[in-house]
Design a protein around this motif. Structure first.
Motif, PDB file in Angstrom:
ATOM      1  N   THR A 149       0.832  -1.201   0.000  1.00  0.00           N
ATOM      2  CA  THR A 149       0.000   0.000   0.000  1.00  0.00           C
ATOM      3  C   THR A 149       0.871   1.258   0.000  1.00  0.00           C
ATOM      4  O   THR A 149       2.091   1.184   0.068  1.00  0.00           O
ATOM      5  CB  THR A 149      -0.919   0.000   1.234  1.00  0.00           C
ATOM      6  N   ALA A 150       0.206   2.401  -0.042  1.00  0.00           N
ATOM      7  CA  ALA A 150       0.916   3.683  -0.121  1.00  0.00           C
ATOM      8  C   ALA A 150       1.524   4.084   1.217  1.00  0.00           C
ATOM      9  O   ALA A 150       2.192   5.113   1.308  1.00  0.00           O
ATOM     10  CB  ALA A 150      -0.030   4.764  -0.628  1.00  0.00           C
ATOM     11  N   GLY A 151       1.289   3.287   2.254  1.00  0.00           N
ATOM     12  CA  GLY A 151       1.934   3.549   3.540  1.00  0.00           C
ATOM     13  C   GLY A 151       1.080   4.332   4.513  1.00  0.00           C
ATOM     14  O   GLY A 151       1.571   4.852   5.514  1.00  0.00           O
ATOM     15  N   GLY A 189       7.499   6.176  -0.558  1.00  0.00           N
ATOM     16  CA  GLY A 189       8.818   6.747  -0.332  1.00  0.00           C
ATOM     17  C   GLY A 189       9.912   6.309  -1.289  1.00  0.00           C
ATOM     18  O   GLY A 189      11.058   6.732  -1.142  1.00  0.00           O
ATOM     19  N   HIS A 190       9.577   5.441  -2.262  1.00  0.00           N
ATOM     20  CA  HIS A 190      10.576   5.050  -3.253  1.00  0.00           C
ATOM     21  C   HIS A 190      10.466   5.978  -4.460  1.00  0.00           C
ATOM     22  O   HIS A 190       9.565   5.822  -5.286  1.00  0.00           O
ATOM     23  CB  HIS A 190      10.361   3.599  -3.713  1.00  0.00           C
ATOM     24  N   ASP A 191      11.368   6.940  -4.539  1.00  0.00           N
ATOM     25  CA  ASP A 191      11.332   7.879  -5.664  1.00  0.00           C
ATOM     26  C   ASP A 191      11.792   7.154  -6.924  1.00  0.00           C
ATOM     27  O   ASP A 191      12.949   6.774  -7.045  1.00  0.00           O
ATOM     28  CB  ASP A 191      12.233   9.078  -5.366  1.00  0.00           C
ATOM     29  N   LEU A 192      10.851   6.957  -7.841  1.00  0.00           N
ATOM     30  CA  LEU A 192      11.154   6.197  -9.064  1.00  0.00           C
ATOM     31  C   LEU A 192      11.813   7.063 -10.128  1.00  0.00           C
ATOM     32  O   LEU A 192      12.253   6.551 -11.163  1.00  0.00           O
ATOM     33  CB  LEU A 192       9.863   5.585  -9.636  1.00  0.00           C
ATOM     34  N   THR A 193      11.866   8.372  -9.879  1.00  0.00           N
ATOM     35  CA  THR A 193      12.407   9.273 -10.893  1.00  0.00           C
ATOM     36  C   THR A 193      13.933   9.294 -10.831  1.00  0.00           C
ATOM     37  O   THR A 193      14.538   8.692  -9.947  1.00  0.00           O
ATOM     38  CB  THR A 193      11.867  10.710 -10.705  1.00  0.00           C
ATOM     39  N   GLY A 194      14.540  10.003 -11.768  1.00  0.00           N
ATOM     40  CA  GLY A 194      16.008  10.067 -11.819  1.00  0.00           C
ATOM     41  C   GLY A 194      16.552   8.850 -12.537  1.00  0.00           C
ATOM     42  O   GLY A 194      15.813   7.888 -12.787  1.00  0.00           O
ATOM     43  N   PRO A 195      17.842   8.882 -12.852  1.00  0.00           N
ATOM     44  CA  PRO A 195      18.413   7.826 -13.690  1.00  0.00           C
ATOM     45  C   PRO A 195      18.355   6.432 -13.055  1.00  0.00           C
ATOM     46  O   PRO A 195      18.326   5.434 -13.750  1.00  0.00           O
ATOM     47  CB  PRO A 195      19.861   8.280 -13.911  1.00  0.00           C
ATOM     48  N   HIS A 196      18.352   6.353 -11.721  1.00  0.00           N
ATOM     49  CA  HIS A 196      18.409   5.034 -11.089  1.00  0.00           C
ATOM     50  C   HIS A 196      17.205   4.731 -10.205  1.00  0.00           C
ATOM     51  O   HIS A 196      17.179   3.706  -9.528  1.00  0.00           O
ATOM     52  CB  HIS A 196      19.685   4.910 -10.254  1.00  0.00           C
ATOM     53  N   VAL A 225       3.552  13.711  -4.464  1.00  0.00           N
ATOM     54  CA  VAL A 225       5.009  13.531  -4.512  1.00  0.00           C
ATOM     55  C   VAL A 225       5.419  12.236  -3.822  1.00  0.00           C
ATOM     56  O   VAL A 225       4.655  11.653  -3.053  1.00  0.00           O
ATOM     57  CB  VAL A 225       5.741  14.720  -3.829  1.00  0.00           C
ATOM     58  N   ALA A 226       6.636  11.800  -4.107  1.00  0.00           N
ATOM     59  CA  ALA A 226       7.186  10.611  -3.453  1.00  0.00           C
ATOM     60  C   ALA A 226       7.186  10.812  -1.944  1.00  0.00           C
ATOM     61  O   ALA A 226       7.553  11.880  -1.457  1.00  0.00           O
ATOM     62  CB  ALA A 226       8.606  10.347  -3.954  1.00  0.00           C
ATOM     63  N   GLY A 227       6.754   9.779  -1.231  1.00  0.00           N
ATOM     64  CA  GLY A 227       6.752   9.855   0.227  1.00  0.00           C
ATOM     65  C   GLY A 227       5.560  10.575   0.820  1.00  0.00           C
ATOM     66  O   GLY A 227       5.531  10.852   2.012  1.00  0.00           O
ATOM     67  N   ALA A 228       4.545  10.872  -0.007  1.00  0.00           N
ATOM     68  CA  ALA A 228       3.367  11.595   0.495  1.00  0.00           C
ATOM     69  C   ALA A 228       2.388  10.664   1.232  1.00  0.00           C
ATOM     70  O   ALA A 228       1.465  11.133   1.893  1.00  0.00           O
ATOM     71  CB  ALA A 228       2.638  12.288  -0.654  1.00  0.00           C
ATOM     72  N   PHE A 229       2.585   9.346   1.093  1.00  0.00           N
ATOM     73  CA  PHE A 229       1.690   8.338   1.699  1.00  0.00           C
ATOM     74  C   PHE A 229       0.253   8.505   1.231  1.00  0.00           C
ATOM     75  O   PHE A 229      -0.684   8.208   1.975  1.00  0.00           O
ATOM     76  CB  PHE A 229       1.746   8.390   3.240  1.00  0.00           C
ATOM     77  N   LYS A 230       0.091   9.011   0.016  1.00  0.00           N
ATOM     78  CA  LYS A 230      -1.267   9.200  -0.522  1.00  0.00           C
ATOM     79  C   LYS A 230      -1.476   8.299  -1.723  1.00  0.00           C
ATOM     80  O   LYS A 230      -0.613   8.194  -2.589  1.00  0.00           O
ATOM     81  CB  LYS A 230      -1.477  10.655  -0.926  1.00  0.00           C
ATOM     82  N   ASP A 231      -2.627   7.660  -1.773  1.00  0.00           N
ATOM     83  CA  ASP A 231      -2.946   6.712  -2.838  1.00  0.00           C
ATOM     84  C   ASP A 231      -3.892   7.388  -3.831  1.00  0.00           C
ATOM     85  O   ASP A 231      -5.090   7.165  -3.796  1.00  0.00           O
ATOM     86  CB  ASP A 231      -3.588   5.466  -2.219  1.00  0.00           C
ATOM     87  N   ARG A 232      -3.321   8.258  -4.663  1.00  0.00           N
ATOM     88  CA  ARG A 232      -4.149   8.931  -5.671  1.00  0.00           C
ATOM     89  C   ARG A 232      -3.517   8.727  -7.039  1.00  0.00           C
ATOM     90  O   ARG A 232      -2.504   9.339  -7.382  1.00  0.00           O
ATOM     91  CB  ARG A 232      -4.278  10.424  -5.340  1.00  0.00           C
TER      92      ARG A 232
END
Ligand SMILES: [Zn+2]
Length: 284
Positions: A149-151, A189-196, A225-232
Motif C-alpha cells: 500500500t501507499a503507507g 517513499g521510493h522515488d522512481l524518478t532520476g536515472p536510477h 510527490v514521493a513519500g506523500a503516503f497518498k494513494d491517488r
C-alpha cells in the motif's frame, strides 16, 4: 511480447461480454477484473457460460487475466469478524480466479489495526492466509499476489523491504508473488524518478523476495510527490512519476515477462490513451 500492457476492466454485464469488449476497445493485451463487489463481502457464484466464454476468448486473443480481490480484506485486522470475512472473501476470489483462468489474484497486504504490534498482525496473517495458499494444489490455480500500500496508517507492507517479514510469515510459499503498484511504492517513499530510481527500487524488491516473485505491475502515475503516503492514481506521464520511470520498467531484468495493468482515471478514453502511451514507451 516481453511485457503485455492492459487495464483493469469493468465487468458489470458479464466478464466476457462487457470486460473483454472493453479490453478490445483499448487494445489491451492483459486484463484485471473484480469477481465480487470490491467494497463488499459478497461472494457471488459466477455464470459458467460467461466464465467459459471469458477463458476461450482470452486464450484465442493471447490475453492473460488477473483478479483483484475486494478492498475490505485485511488479514491484519484486530476485529475477528473482519479477519474471518477476509478469509472467505479471498478464498472466493482464488476459486473464481481458477474458474476464469486467471494467472494471479491480487490482495492488499493490509494493516495492523487496533494498536496491535506488527508482529501480532503478521502472526495472524500466517494463521489465516497460509492455509489459503496451501489450498492452491491444482495445476491451474492462480498465484496469490501481494500488493503493498501507499503507507497510510499502520500498513504491514509499503516499502519494498516490508515484503521480507510478510513472505517469512507465509514461509515464502511457492504460490506467493508480488504485484508492484508504481503509485503505491512511490507514495510510500521510493522515488522512481532520476536515472536510477526505478532500477534501484526493483533491485531492492528482488533482494527482499528473490528473483521470479514479481508477477504483475499496476502501472499508475501519482498525483502526489514521493513519500506523500497518498494513494491517488494519475494518468501515465501526467503525474509526479512522469513517463521516464515507466520506460525504465520495461528494461529491468526483474520485469521480464511481467504484465502491466493500469488503474488510472479518465474512463475509457483515459485508459485507451494510457495503454497506448505505455506501449509506445515499451516499443520505443
Ligand atoms: Zn493497484
Amino acid at each position: 511480447m516481453r511485457n503485455p500492457v492492459g487495464s483493469h476492466v469493468p465487468v458489470a454485464g458479464g466478464l466476457a461480454r462487457t470486460g473483454l469488449a472493453y479490453a478490445r476497445d483499448l487494445g489491451a493485451e492483459t486484463v484485471q477484473v473484480f469477481v465480487a463487489n470490491p467494497r463488499g463481502w459478497a461472494t457471488p457464484t459466477g455464470n459458467p457460460a460467461e466464465d467459459e466464454r471469458f477463458r476461450a476468448e482470452c486464450a484465442a486473443g493471447g490475453i492473460t487475466a488477473y483478479v483483484h480481490a475486494p478492498y475490505l480484506i485485511n488479514f491484519g485486522s484486530h476485529t475477528e469478524a473482519t479477519a474471518e470475512k477476509s478469509v472467505d472473501s479471498l478464498r472466493h476470489s482464488l476459486r473464481r480466479g481458477r474458474e476464469i483462468g486467471a494467472l494471479g489474484v491480487v490482495v492488499h497486504t493490509g494493516s495492523a489495526t487496533g494498536g496491535r504490534p506488527r508482529e501480532v498482525a503478521l502472526a495472524q496473517v500466517r494463521e489465516r492466509m497460509l492455509p489459503l495458499l496451501d489450498e492452491l494444489t491444482h495445476d491451474d490455480d492462480p498465484f496469490l499476489l501481494l500488493e503493498s500500500t501507499a503507507g497510510q496508517g499502520f500498513s504491514l507492507c509499503s516499502r519494498t523491504w516490508d515484503f521480507g517479514p510478510y513472505f517469512e510469515a507465509l514461509d515464502a510459499h511457492p504460490k506467493l508473488g508480488v504485484c508492484l503498484d508504481t503509485c503505491h511504492v512511490f507514495a510510500a517513499g521510493h522515488d522512481l524518478t532520476g536515472p536510477h530510481g526505478t532500477g534501484r527500487t526493483l533491485d531492492q524488491l528482488v533482494e527482499t523476495v528473490g528473483a521470479g516473485r514479481l508477477k504483475l505491475i499496476h502501472a499508475n502515475d501519482s498525483k502526489d510527490v514521493a513519500g506523500a503516503f497518498k494513494d491517488r492514481h494519475e494518468n501515465i506521464g501526467a503525474g509526479r512519476i512522469g513517463e521516464e520511470p515507466f520506460r525504465a520498467l520495461f528494461t529491468h531484468p526483474a520485469t521480464e515477462n511481467v504484465p502491466l495493468v493500469i488503474e488510472t482515471p479518465g474512463g475509457k478514453a483515459g485508459h485507451a490513451a494510457d495503454v497506448e502511451r505505455l506501449k509506445k514507451l515499451r516499443d520505443g
